[in-house]
Design a protein around this motif. Structure first.
Motif, PDB file in Angstrom:
ATOM      1  N   VAL A 162       0.825  -1.223  -0.028  1.00 43.44           N
ATOM      2  CA  VAL A 162       0.086  -0.058   0.031  1.00 43.44           C
ATOM      3  C   VAL A 162       0.848   1.192   0.040  1.00 43.44           C
ATOM      4  CG1 VAL A 162      -1.369   1.451   1.396  1.00 43.44           C
ATOM      5  CG2 VAL A 162      -1.927  -1.188   0.954  1.00 43.44           C
ATOM      6  N   LYS A 163       1.943   1.151   0.984  1.00 44.31           N
ATOM      7  CA  LYS A 163       2.786   2.304   0.992  1.00 44.31           C
ATOM      8  C   LYS A 163       3.615   2.406  -0.343  1.00 44.31           C
ATOM      9  CE  LYS A 163       5.312   5.195   4.249  1.00 44.31           C
ATOM     10  NZ  LYS A 163       6.765   5.324   4.159  1.00 44.31           N
ATOM     11  N   TYR A 164       3.930   1.302  -1.177  1.00 41.33           N
ATOM     12  CA  TYR A 164       4.694   1.397  -2.147  1.00 41.33           C
ATOM     13  C   TYR A 164       4.032   1.968  -3.047  1.00 41.33           C
ATOM     14  CZ  TYR A 164       7.390  -0.242  -6.304  1.00 41.33           C
ATOM     15  OH  TYR A 164       8.068  -0.180  -7.332  1.00 41.33           O
ATOM     16  N   LEU A 165       2.650   1.635  -3.354  1.00 43.67           N
ATOM     17  CA  LEU A 165       1.852   2.340  -4.436  1.00 43.67           C
ATOM     18  C   LEU A 165       1.407   3.944  -4.028  1.00 43.67           C
ATOM     19  CD1 LEU A 165      -0.044   1.497  -6.717  1.00 43.67           C
ATOM     20  CD2 LEU A 165      -1.947   1.961  -5.112  1.00 43.67           C
ATOM     21  N   GLU A 166       1.392   4.269  -2.887  1.00 48.26           N
ATOM     22  CA  GLU A 166       0.961   5.478  -2.418  1.00 48.26           C
ATOM     23  C   GLU A 166       2.483   6.502  -2.716  1.00 48.26           C
ATOM     24  OE1 GLU A 166      -1.812   5.410   1.439  1.00 48.26           O
ATOM     25  OE2 GLU A 166       0.397   5.201   1.713  1.00 48.26           O
ATOM     26  N   HIS A 167       3.538   5.822  -2.752  1.00 49.23           N
ATOM     27  CA  HIS A 167       4.828   6.852  -3.044  1.00 49.23           C
ATOM     28  C   HIS A 167       5.002   6.650  -4.461  1.00 49.23           C
ATOM     29  CE1 HIS A 167       6.321   7.694   0.575  1.00 49.23           C
ATOM     30  NE2 HIS A 167       6.394   6.781   1.206  1.00 49.23           N
ATOM     31  N   PHE A 168       4.891   5.491  -5.183  1.00 49.92           N
ATOM     32  CA  PHE A 168       5.544   5.480  -6.711  1.00 49.92           C
ATOM     33  C   PHE A 168       4.267   5.428  -7.729  1.00 49.92           C
ATOM     34  CE2 PHE A 168       8.644   3.684  -4.072  1.00 49.92           C
ATOM     35  CZ  PHE A 168       9.783   4.135  -4.459  1.00 49.92           C
ATOM     36  N   HIS A 173      -9.070   4.764   3.577  1.00 50.25           N
ATOM     37  CA  HIS A 173      -8.802   5.490   2.502  1.00 50.25           C
ATOM     38  C   HIS A 173      -7.513   5.664   2.379  1.00 50.25           C
ATOM     39  CE1 HIS A 173      -8.359   9.072   5.143  1.00 50.25           C
ATOM     40  NE2 HIS A 173      -9.569   8.436   5.732  1.00 50.25           N
ATOM     41  N   TYR A 174      -6.773   5.879   1.391  1.00 52.57           N
ATOM     42  CA  TYR A 174      -5.075   6.122   1.371  1.00 52.57           C
ATOM     43  C   TYR A 174      -4.830   7.486   1.002  1.00 52.57           C
ATOM     44  CZ  TYR A 174      -6.498   1.388   1.206  1.00 52.57           C
ATOM     45  OH  TYR A 174      -6.915  -0.066   1.338  1.00 52.57           O
ATOM     46  N   LYS A 175      -3.617   7.607   1.038  1.00 52.70           N
ATOM     47  CA  LYS A 175      -2.917   8.977   0.941  1.00 52.70           C
ATOM     48  C   LYS A 175      -1.908   9.204  -0.208  1.00 52.70           C
ATOM     49  CE  LYS A 175       0.099  12.011   3.787  1.00 52.70           C
ATOM     50  NZ  LYS A 175       0.623  11.901   5.081  1.00 52.70           N
ATOM     51  N   PRO A 176      -2.128   9.920  -1.267  1.00 50.90           N
ATOM     52  CA  PRO A 176      -1.064  10.075  -2.152  1.00 50.90           C
ATOM     53  C   PRO A 176       0.198  10.625  -1.492  1.00 50.90           C
ATOM     54  CG  PRO A 176      -2.847  11.519  -2.772  1.00 50.90           C
ATOM     55  CD  PRO A 176      -3.157  10.770  -1.615  1.00 50.90           C
ATOM     56  N   ARG A 177       1.048   9.847  -1.717  1.00 49.47           N
ATOM     57  CA  ARG A 177       2.335  10.684  -1.178  1.00 49.47           C
ATOM     58  C   ARG A 177       3.428  10.828  -2.165  1.00 49.47           C
ATOM     59  NH1 ARG A 177       2.699   8.422   4.414  1.00 49.47           N
ATOM     60  NH2 ARG A 177       0.896   6.659   4.536  1.00 49.47           N
ATOM     61  N   GLY A 178       3.587  10.221  -3.292  1.00 51.41           N
ATOM     62  CA  GLY A 178       4.379  10.721  -4.246  1.00 51.41           C
ATOM     63  C   GLY A 178       5.804  10.363  -3.958  1.00 51.41           C
ATOM     64  N   ARG A 179       6.739  10.280  -4.926  1.00 51.61           N
ATOM     65  CA  ARG A 179       8.129   9.699  -4.822  1.00 51.61           C
ATOM     66  C   ARG A 179       8.787  10.937  -4.253  1.00 51.61           C
ATOM     67  NH1 ARG A 179      10.035   6.958  -9.816  1.00 51.61           N
ATOM     68  NH2 ARG A 179       7.888   6.196  -9.792  1.00 51.61           N
ATOM     69  N   TYR A 180       8.499  12.092  -4.286  1.00 50.62           N
ATOM     70  CA  TYR A 180       9.600  13.252  -4.162  1.00 50.62           C
ATOM     71  C   TYR A 180       9.640  13.299  -2.616  1.00 50.62           C
ATOM     72  CZ  TYR A 180       9.779  14.218  -8.793  1.00 50.62           C
ATOM     73  OH  TYR A 180      10.100  14.099 -10.157  1.00 50.62           O
ATOM     74  N   ILE A 181      11.076  13.513  -2.075  1.00 49.95           N
ATOM     75  CA  ILE A 181      11.282  13.548  -0.839  1.00 49.95           C
ATOM     76  C   ILE A 181      11.710  15.504  -0.589  1.00 49.95           C
ATOM     77  CG2 ILE A 181      12.893  12.964   0.920  1.00 49.95           C
ATOM     78  CD1 ILE A 181      13.493  10.431  -1.063  1.00 49.95           C
ATOM     79  N   ALA A 182      10.960  15.733   0.286  1.00 49.60           N
ATOM     80  CA  ALA A 182      11.233  17.228   0.463  1.00 49.60           C
ATOM     81  C   ALA A 182      12.156  17.470   1.553  1.00 49.60           C
ATOM     82  CB  ALA A 182       9.833  17.870   1.156  1.00 49.60           C
TER      83      ALA A 182
END
Lengths: 157, 639
Positions: free
Chosen positions: B340-346, B630-639
């Motif tokens: 799940v977290k992989y999908l949220e990130h990538f 529900h899930y949270k779109p996290r994206g792959r960018y690291i701030a």
């Protein structure tokens, strides 16, 4: 970083990738060009390079942290690197080093408050026969003594 | 972005195995070599290490791991090859000519001893306060080679602070020996790419992007790096002290749910070989430790099948009959928090494809503090809910802010198999000797369908067993022999199965009658499903879906973040290897076959909970509140 800056950076990197290719081996020339242009490689630039080369950002960071001439945080506009290897050391590096430190008022590894000069040590520059040597940005100076070193520094200040 | 078929490892790091089965019998297909003056035949291209292992000659290794590509960085496996000036690393030496190898000469022993001494000179910390005490490869080698003093000194001061920012994985880089197994795991095996060696020479250490905390980067908490770390440099975030406190507090009602994979593997921590299921012994051990009630996560696994299956049917119905363009297919499973977290990130743009059903752990958590609390008349505030999982990502999952649907933190602590084994040992219990006991009511023993969630393909198999009966009105046994859906089993990275539904439909079962009127719209449809385990394989499928390939036409895809599924999870006993994972899977499938109840919808307790508590049925209002998320779109960018 502003969105506009980000987009511009992405465009720049896309051009570089066209120039050098999408191989893993193009990483270093791309990073060198970004370094030359911006004097450092921001975390956003690293992630964009990674995305466009299909590698992981941490791999880009790993390469940057390995090479002394690539850096991920901003440094001074001019970078002065004094050779610290044994032949230069024997040829009188110590006096040159303390003269530069006194002149700039900073220690090695630091940047002047006006952001003009970053002072660093470098390993062998290949000028063992004519040491002590230092490299200012891209130019090598050799047969240094304290006065000569100070006058070179003052020229770029 | 074009997809790359092969692993991302540079060519130089791939194992040199010549895979040509016809080759072996042919002239020149094998090489005769001499190992310690014993003549043996090996296939061309075998590494010296493999040749020695096949002939029962022990060679120590550190950086070598069966799941990973060759690295050859630790040099502990050096051997003497006649005619070579220097010692050769046996793990990275493919045999191509008739060579003579010596594995135990004074030079070899001295070199290995020096390597260990040098590693120890940089290895900060003491063994007795280390989580890996007695299960550490460096410690074992030091013993094997009789290290009795620090020839090259020993670090007295810590060099790097411990990174305990993550809920799941703790990094103690002082103990790192730079074997780069975690790097190869993260980059090659999982394709997440969080860890890499940074800086140079003496300052080299394993770190994240821009040396950030693990919690701030794209780590998916799968814990595969923990399973492959030879020392204690990487370990899970252990909540057992807090759990002991809760057990010792008479006001607290401490309940525990156990997942199938830890039960299939925990025996390994007690000296049993891989593949001994300890389900019922574990129940009595947990009660003796002091847990007030022991439940089976499989109960909510069964519930997951009903909820996720209904969601799939609804999605298909809306897409096929109502032609709703907003419905996203294929539906992805959401049981694996790492995935799940992989999908949220990538792939955040595919979040709507994820089933909104919670994972079994979290479903149980919210039921325990609502349904169970009501039923037993306990204030939910006093319930401490613990989950034994094979997984380090479950620790992160239970700490997600959205996982508080019961009004409290649904699951208080995620405990890994290793940590539970430690607690059992602390309580002075020898698990294999415990009597067998059943699970507590009101959830009782669950079905075999929930049990096989532990192995890759299990969720799919459980779903197929139920869907076949729901839709076709036939017994699964009539479609698949003994209800074993063999095509989705096994350890291939990606499995793809087509199930033609035919034209004979059954009646719509009572439980979902209010949602779909009949099955006519499914006549002649071929159900396409896929199964992937390990996020590297998940990435392949996602790239295929992005490109509009065959997987984009699937209806349902099971993803598991860890190689082998949960049985190979990041909280499982160390070591791990393909063989160990296979044995654990066999134990799970054997247990499934021994059960009477093997289909989720036949679980009487599941049927009862829909009658008593989730009264508006699967995917109804109550179940949406408690069992979906529900899930949270996290994206792959690291701030």
């Amino acid at each position: 970083m502003l969105v506009m800056e980000k987009n511009q950076l992405t465009e720049e990197i896309e051009v570089l990738i066209k120039k050098y290719g999408k191989e893993r081996s193009s990483l270093i020339p791309i990073l060198q060009d970004i370094q030359k242009q911006h004097s450092y490689i921001s975390d956003y630039a690293q992630q964009e390079v990674a995305r466009l080369l299909d590698i992981h950002p941490v791999e880009v960071f790993s390469v940057i942290s390995f090479y002394a001439f690539l850096n991920s945080s901003p440094k001074g506009r001019n970078i002065v690197r004094l050779c610290q290897t044994i032949t230069c050391d024997l040829a009188g590096k110590k006096n040159v080093a303390s003269a530069i430190e006194r002149e700039l008022g900073i220690k090695f590894g630091q940047t002047t408050p006006d952001n003009k000069i970053t002072l660093e040590y470098a390993n062998c520059l290949g000028m063992c026969d004519v040491g002590p040597a230092m490299i200012v940005n891209d130019r090598v100076y050799y047969k240094l003594d304290p006065e000569k070193a100070v006058s070179i520094i003052n020229e770029i200040r | 972005m074009e997809t790359k078929e092969a692993s991302r490892a540079p060519v130089s790091q791939k194992a040199h195995i010549i895979e040509n089965k016809d080759f072996e019998g042919k002239i020149g297909g094998t090489v005769s070599i001499e190992i310690n003056e014993k003549k043996v035949q090996v296939p061309l291209g075998t590494t010296i290490l493999d040749a020695c292992r096949k002939n029962n000659i022990h060679i120590p290794t550190l950086c070598h791991h069966e799941d990973l590509c060759v690295a050859g960085v630790c040099r502990i496996c050096v051997v003497e090859v006649e005619g070579m000036r220097t010692l050769q690393a046996s793990c990275a030496f493919p045999i191509t000519s008739p060579i003579k190898i010596k594995t135990s000469t004074p030079m070899v022993r001295k070199a290995r001893r020096h390597i260990i001494d040098l590693l120890l000179s940089e290895h900060y910390g003491e063994c007795y306060s280390c989580v890996r005490n007695n299960n550490c490869e460096l410690q074992k080698l030091a013993k094997e080679y009789g290290v009795d003093s620090y020839t090259f000194g020993h670090v007295q001061k810590s060099k790097y602070p411990v990174d305990n920012s993550s809920f799941s994985v703790i990094r103690d880089i002082d103990k790192c020996i730079l074997c780069k197994r975690c790097v190869r795991t993260c980059i090659d095996l999982q394709e997440v790419g969080v860890l890499e060696a940074v800086h140079r020479g003496h300052d080299t250490h394993i770190n994240t992007f821009m040396e950030k905390d693990l919690a701030d980067v794209v780590c998916i908490n799968c814990g595969q790096c923990i399973n492959r770390c030879p020392t204690g440099a990487l370990h899970a975030n252990d909540p057992s002290d807090e759990i002991w406190d809760a057990i010792d507090n008479p006001k607290k009602h401490v309940v525990i749910q156990t997942a199938p994979s830890p039960r299939a593997a925990i025996g390994e921590e007690f000296g049993l070989g891989a593949g001994h299921s300890m389900t019922y012994q574990l129940n009595s051990a947990l009660r003796r430790i002091g847990f007030n009630a022991v439940f089976d996560t499989n109960f909510t696994a069964d519930l997951t099948i009903i909820e996720e299956g209904t969601e799939l049917i609804l999605r298909l119905y809306k897409a096929v009959v109502e032609k709703n363009p907003q419905i996203k297919l294929p539906q992805f499973t959401s049981c694996s928090p790492g995935w799940v977290k992989y999908l949220e990130h990538f792939y955040p743009e595919y979040i709507d494809n994820l089933s909104s059903a919670k994972s079994p752990q979290q479903m149980f958590g919210s039921l325990l503090k609502t349904f169970y609390a009501q039923k037993r008349g306990i204030n939910p505030e006093d319930i401490v809910s613990v989950a034994v999982m094979p997984c380090s990502a479950k620790k992160f999952e239970c700490n997600r802010p959205e996982m508080t649907d019961s009004g409290y933190k649904d699951v208080d602590y995620g405990l890994t198999t290793r940590e539970l084994a430690k607690m059992i040992k602390e309580a002075g219990i020898n698990l294999p000797e415990m009597p067998k006991e059943h699970f507590d009511d009101p959830f009782g023993d669950a079905s075999g369908a929930g049990l096989i969630f532990g192995a890759t393909g299990g969720v799919m198999e459980a779903a197929i067993r139920t869907i076949v009966e729901f839709v076709l009105g036939k017994k699964t046994e009539d479609v698949f022999e003994k209800a074993n859906v063999l095509p989705v089993r096994g350890f291939e990275g990606i499995k793809y199965v087509e199930l033609p539904l035919g034209t004979e439909m059954g009646p719509v079962p009572e439980i979902i009658k209010h949602l779909v009127p009949n099955w006519d719209w499914l006549k002649g449809v071929t159900l396409k499903v896929a199964v992937a385990h390990g996020t590297a394989n998940a990435k392949k499928i996602m790239e295929d879906i992005k490109a509009g390939g065959k997987f984009s036409e699937c209806h349902f895809i099971e993803f598991m973040a860890c190689p082998g599924g949960c049985i190979g999870g990041g909280g499982q006993p160390i070591p791990t290897s393909p063989e160990i994972r296979k044995k654990r899977a066999e134990a799970i499938y054997a247990e499934d076959e021994s059960l009477e109840l093997r289909k989720s919808h036949e679980n009487p307790n599941v049927v009862r909970i829909y009658e008593e508590y989730l009264t508006d049925g699967p995917c109804g209002h109550i179940s949406h509140k408690l069992l979906h998320t529900h899930y949270k779109p996290r994206g792959r960018y690291i701030a």
